[in-house]
Design a protein around this motif. Structure first.
Motif, PDB file in Angstrom:
ATOM      1  N   GLN A 101       0.481  83.532 -22.559  1.00 33.97           N
ATOM      2  CA  GLN A 101      -0.786  83.263 -23.054  1.00 33.97           C
ATOM      3  C   GLN A 101      -1.825  83.925 -23.768  1.00 33.97           C
ATOM      4  N   TYR A 102      -2.023  84.725 -22.479  1.00 34.23           N
ATOM      5  CA  TYR A 102      -2.583  86.021 -22.246  1.00 34.23           C
ATOM      6  C   TYR A 102      -2.886  87.561 -22.854  1.00 34.23           C
ATOM      7  N   LEU A 103      -1.026  87.999 -22.958  1.00 32.31           N
ATOM      8  CA  LEU A 103      -1.043  89.426 -22.974  1.00 32.31           C
ATOM      9  C   LEU A 103      -0.410  89.115 -24.620  1.00 32.31           C
ATOM     10  N   GLY A 104       0.733  88.468 -24.307  1.00 32.77           N
ATOM     11  CA  GLY A 104       1.405  87.883 -25.394  1.00 32.77           C
ATOM     12  C   GLY A 104       2.921  88.597 -24.911  1.00 32.77           C
ATOM     13  N   PHE A 105       3.921  88.516 -25.977  1.00 36.33           N
ATOM     14  CA  PHE A 105       5.318  88.753 -25.008  1.00 36.33           C
ATOM     15  C   PHE A 105       5.190  90.442 -24.801  1.00 36.33           C
ATOM     16  N   ASP A 106       6.013  90.619 -23.724  1.00 32.58           N
ATOM     17  CA  ASP A 106       6.538  92.624 -23.280  1.00 32.58           C
ATOM     18  C   ASP A 106       5.240  92.944 -23.590  1.00 32.58           C
ATOM     19  N   ASN A 107       4.296  92.410 -23.290  1.00 34.84           N
ATOM     20  CA  ASN A 107       2.962  93.733 -22.759  1.00 34.84           C
ATOM     21  C   ASN A 107       3.280  94.838 -22.011  1.00 34.84           C
ATOM     22  N   SER A 108       2.647  95.687 -21.976  1.00 32.27           N
ATOM     23  CA  SER A 108       3.380  97.094 -21.323  1.00 32.27           C
ATOM     24  C   SER A 108       2.758  97.110 -19.548  1.00 32.27           C
ATOM     25  N   PHE A 109       1.987  95.208 -19.619  1.00 33.16           N
ATOM     26  CA  PHE A 109       1.073  95.585 -18.568  1.00 33.16           C
ATOM     27  C   PHE A 109       1.374  94.314 -17.895  1.00 33.16           C
ATOM     28  N   THR A 110       2.494  93.776 -18.335  1.00 32.01           N
ATOM     29  CA  THR A 110       3.433  92.082 -17.883  1.00 32.01           C
ATOM     30  C   THR A 110       3.584  93.083 -16.825  1.00 32.01           C
ATOM     31  N   TRP A 111       5.002  93.966 -16.826  1.00 30.25           N
ATOM     32  CA  TRP A 111       5.715  94.090 -15.937  1.00 30.25           C
ATOM     33  C   TRP A 111       4.910  94.605 -14.581  1.00 30.25           C
ATOM     34  N   VAL A 112       3.929  95.020 -14.714  1.00 22.72           N
ATOM     35  CA  VAL A 112       3.161  95.846 -13.133  1.00 22.72           C
ATOM     36  C   VAL A 112       2.272  94.589 -13.308  1.00 22.72           C
ATOM     37  N   ILE A 113       1.705  94.443 -13.689  1.00 24.96           N
ATOM     38  CA  ILE A 113       0.370  92.449 -13.254  1.00 24.96           C
ATOM     39  C   ILE A 113       1.896  91.503 -12.055  1.00 24.96           C
ATOM     40  N   THR A 114       2.495  91.526 -12.481  1.00 23.53           N
ATOM     41  CA  THR A 114       3.790  90.840 -12.356  1.00 23.53           C
ATOM     42  C   THR A 114       4.902  91.472 -11.460  1.00 23.53           C
ATOM     43  N   LEU A 115       4.382  91.997 -10.968  1.00 19.75           N
ATOM     44  CA  LEU A 115       5.293  93.295 -10.012  1.00 19.75           C
ATOM     45  C   LEU A 115       3.890  93.381  -8.639  1.00 19.75           C
ATOM     46  N   ILE A 116       2.717  93.271  -9.093  1.00 18.54           N
ATOM     47  CA  ILE A 116       1.775  93.167  -8.066  1.00 18.54           C
ATOM     48  C   ILE A 116       1.828  92.270  -6.914  1.00 18.54           C
ATOM     49  N   VAL A 143       2.212  91.636  13.586  1.00 25.88           N
ATOM     50  CA  VAL A 143       1.486  91.161  12.220  1.00 25.88           C
ATOM     51  C   VAL A 143       2.064  92.156  11.670  1.00 25.88           C
ATOM     52  N   ARG A 144       1.804  93.751  11.679  1.00 26.56           N
ATOM     53  CA  ARG A 144       2.126  94.922  10.103  1.00 26.56           C
ATOM     54  C   ARG A 144       3.506  94.483  10.271  1.00 26.56           C
ATOM     55  N   ILE A 145       4.064  94.625  11.036  1.00 29.14           N
ATOM     56  CA  ILE A 145       6.165  94.258  11.723  1.00 29.14           C
ATOM     57  C   ILE A 145       6.102  93.192   9.978  1.00 29.14           C
ATOM     58  N   PHE A 146       5.665  92.011  10.636  1.00 25.99           N
ATOM     59  CA  PHE A 146       6.084  91.116   9.488  1.00 25.99           C
ATOM     60  C   PHE A 146       5.449  91.274   8.101  1.00 25.99           C
ATOM     61  N   ALA A 147       4.167  91.301   7.791  1.00 30.79           N
ATOM     62  CA  ALA A 147       3.671  92.073   6.620  1.00 30.79           C
ATOM     63  C   ALA A 147       4.414  92.556   5.948  1.00 30.79           C
ATOM     64  N   LEU A 148       4.556  94.003   6.606  1.00 25.52           N
ATOM     65  CA  LEU A 148       6.021  94.745   6.003  1.00 25.52           C
ATOM     66  C   LEU A 148       7.101  94.537   5.505  1.00 25.52           C
ATOM     67  N   MET A 149       7.994  93.127   6.415  1.00 21.35           N
ATOM     68  CA  MET A 149       8.642  92.540   5.917  1.00 21.35           C
ATOM     69  C   MET A 149       8.771  92.182   4.492  1.00 21.35           C
ATOM     70  N   GLY A 150       7.664  90.777   4.748  1.00 26.74           N
ATOM     71  CA  GLY A 150       7.353  89.891   3.847  1.00 26.74           C
ATOM     72  C   GLY A 150       7.385  90.970   1.887  1.00 26.74           C
ATOM     73  N   PHE A 151       6.558  92.321   2.799  1.00 24.04           N
ATOM     74  CA  PHE A 151       5.991  93.019   1.393  1.00 24.04           C
ATOM     75  C   PHE A 151       8.046  93.566   1.418  1.00 24.04           C
ATOM     76  N   LEU A 152       8.691  94.131   1.732  1.00 27.41           N
ATOM     77  CA  LEU A 152      10.317  94.370   1.694  1.00 27.41           C
ATOM     78  C   LEU A 152      10.942  93.456   0.995  1.00 27.41           C
ATOM     79  N   ALA A 153      10.671  91.608   1.181  1.00 30.18           N
ATOM     80  CA  ALA A 153      11.717  91.071   0.620  1.00 30.18           C
ATOM     81  C   ALA A 153      10.476  90.910  -0.991  1.00 30.18           C
ATOM     82  N   ALA A 154       9.651  90.918  -1.060  1.00 29.92           N
ATOM     83  CA  ALA A 154       9.478  91.138  -2.197  1.00 29.92           C
ATOM     84  C   ALA A 154       9.680  92.309  -3.304  1.00 29.92           C
ATOM     85  N   VAL A 155       9.619  93.760  -3.040  1.00 26.16           N
ATOM     86  CA  VAL A 155      10.764  94.411  -3.539  1.00 26.16           C
ATOM     87  C   VAL A 155      11.447  93.936  -4.194  1.00 26.16           C
ATOM     88  N   ALA A 156      12.736  93.287  -2.946  1.00 24.73           N
ATOM     89  CA  ALA A 156      14.162  92.521  -3.251  1.00 24.73           C
ATOM     90  C   ALA A 156      14.200  91.555  -4.427  1.00 24.73           C
TER      91      ALA A 156
END
Length: 436
Positions: A112-127, A332-345
């Motif tokens: 709605q804001y960047l259009g389809f296949d914008n070069s920043f779409t995948w970056v914003i999505t991943l973040i 806390v940091r261990i489970f935060a890291l686990m959540g980060f890796l779950a997002a990568v997967a």
């Protein structure tokens, strides 16, 4: 001063040992890791003959490497969780929830804001996905560490809650298609780096292996620690480089399907020869991501103070507390890291499927725990390796892939996986009892 190699074995003891035992002692190869490699070879060879030569083909090995990446990434974090005598049953549901968030962000909101296949779409999505996954892991870690609720109960609640929220995001609807650049993280013809870059990465990896061995030897000499014999260093260097180059070679003899290669040639005005256009896949991008995660997690576990704290807590939580380690914040940091890796997967899974579905990550928590345990992580805490867990993930996926090619029914596959997990825990118990 001459570089005199010191030996950790005495004369009489060395004389009694066999040649293979002396070889293992000199090279310091982990016997449990060696046993897993032997088991993996048996699985591969057995399925290759049982499937009539279908298993050990470049196509299946390449696909196997891609399919292993998600569990391998999750298993690197699960090692730290189990080492501290905790468990995480929610990672599959977190993966599914984060996958739906990333799918909705790039398919419904950002266009709605960047259009389809914008070069920043995948970056914003991943973040967005990484932030959501980390926040969920931190939230669960705070409940475990500061409210005193057992990790089994907290993550079991998360197992149910996050799966329900994943359905609620789109009312169970699958989100597709996804951003073109984002899909590169999932592999496929466009998600591989080709032969040239694969060989370049292989050469760099071999150089790093040699530099690592030399650096380790200099460090041991500096602090007057026992050093491996020179021949053992050479053997380790040759074996490491051979494994890397062998994997690169397999990835470069698997070629794009003719139809995809033809469309690529037409799009780029390339003349197709009579014999066909042979474009090698090379290393898949998700495999590179998994390897990078493994290297970083190994560095964290073995080189950083945080890693030493993790293993200290797993060895003796009370002693770690008395030693001044802030065990609650480490948890806390261990489970935060686990959540980060779950997002990568989740990013790899979503990109590979080119869709975000409510069923993503189902049973992943069980396969991840199995991979970590098979890889030598003790459920009693205090013991585990990142490399072993990733190898355990490869063992688990090899069993699934082989049984799939052999047309084994899904219920029987679950029986086999369950039996392997029980046997792995039993072997771990036997190993620890003998170590005592």
């Amino acid at each position: 001063m001459a570089d005199i190699t010191q030996s950790t074995t005495s004369g009489p003891r060395s004389a009694v040992e066999g040649p293979f035992t002396r070889f293992l002692r000199a090279t310091e190869i982990d016997t449990r890791l060696l046993g897993m490699i032997a088991a993996l070879l048996v699985i591969w060879i057995g399925f290759h003959f049982y499937t009539g030569g279908l298993f050990l083909t470049p196509r299946n090995i390449w696909n196997l490497s891609v399919q292993t990446t998600e569990i391998a990434v999750l298993a690197t974090g699960m090692v730290l969780v189990i080492v501290t005598r905790n468990i995480d049953l929610s990672i599959g549901s977190i993966l599914g929830f984060v996958a739906m968030i990333m799918g909705v962000v790039q398919a419904k909101y950002l266009p709605q804001y960047l259009g389809f296949d914008n070069s920043f779409t995948w970056v914003i999505t991943l973040i967005c996905g990484l932030l959501v996954g980390t926040a969920i892991g931190m939230f669960q870690g705070v409940i475990i560490a500061f409210l005193g609720v057992p990790s089994f109960i907290v993550t079991l609640g998360g197992f149910l809650a996050w799966r329900g929220l994943a359905w609620y995001v789109t009312s169970g609807q699958t989100v597709a298609p996804l951003d073109t650049t984002f899909r590169i993280m999932g592999g496929g013809a466009e998600g591989a780096i080709g032969a040239t870059w694969s060989w370049i990465i292989g050469a760099v990896a071999c150089v790093l292996i040699v530099v690592s061995i030399i650096g380790s030897r200099h460090q041991r000499r500096r602090f007057n620690f026992p050093r491996r014999p020179l021949w053992a260093e050479y053997v380790l260097g040759v074996l490491g480089c051979a494994l890397v180059l062998g994997a690169i070679w397999v990835s470069t003899i698997y070629y794009w399907p003719p139809a995809i290669a033809k469309r690529y040639a037409e799009a780029n005005n390339i003349t197709v020869p009579e014999t066909g256009l042979m474009i090698p896949y090379g290393i898949a991008v998700p495999v590179l991501i998994a390897v990078l995660v493994g290297i970083v997690m190994t560095f964290i576990a073995t080189r950083l103070r945080f890693g030493r704290y993790v293993f200290a807590i797993g060895g003796n939580p009370e002693a770690a507390e008395l030693a001044g380690i802030k065990t609650r914040w480490v948890t806390v940091r261990i489970f935060a890291l686990m959540g980060f890796l779950a997002a990568v997967a989740a990013a790899i899974s979503t990109a590979r499927l080119n869709a975000a579905a409510n069923s993503q990550g189902t049973t992943y928590e069980l396969y991840t725990i199995a991979a970590a345990v098979i890889g030598g992580t003790s459920l009693a805490g205090g013991t585990g390796t990142i490399a072993g867990a990733m190898l355990g993930a490869l063992v688990m996926q090899s069993l699934q892939s082989g049984m799939g090619l052999a047309n084994v029914d899904t219920p029987i596959q679950n029986v086999v996986v369950g039996a392997v997990l029980v046997i792995a825990v039993w072997l771990d118990t036997v190993y620890r009892s003998r170590a005592k």
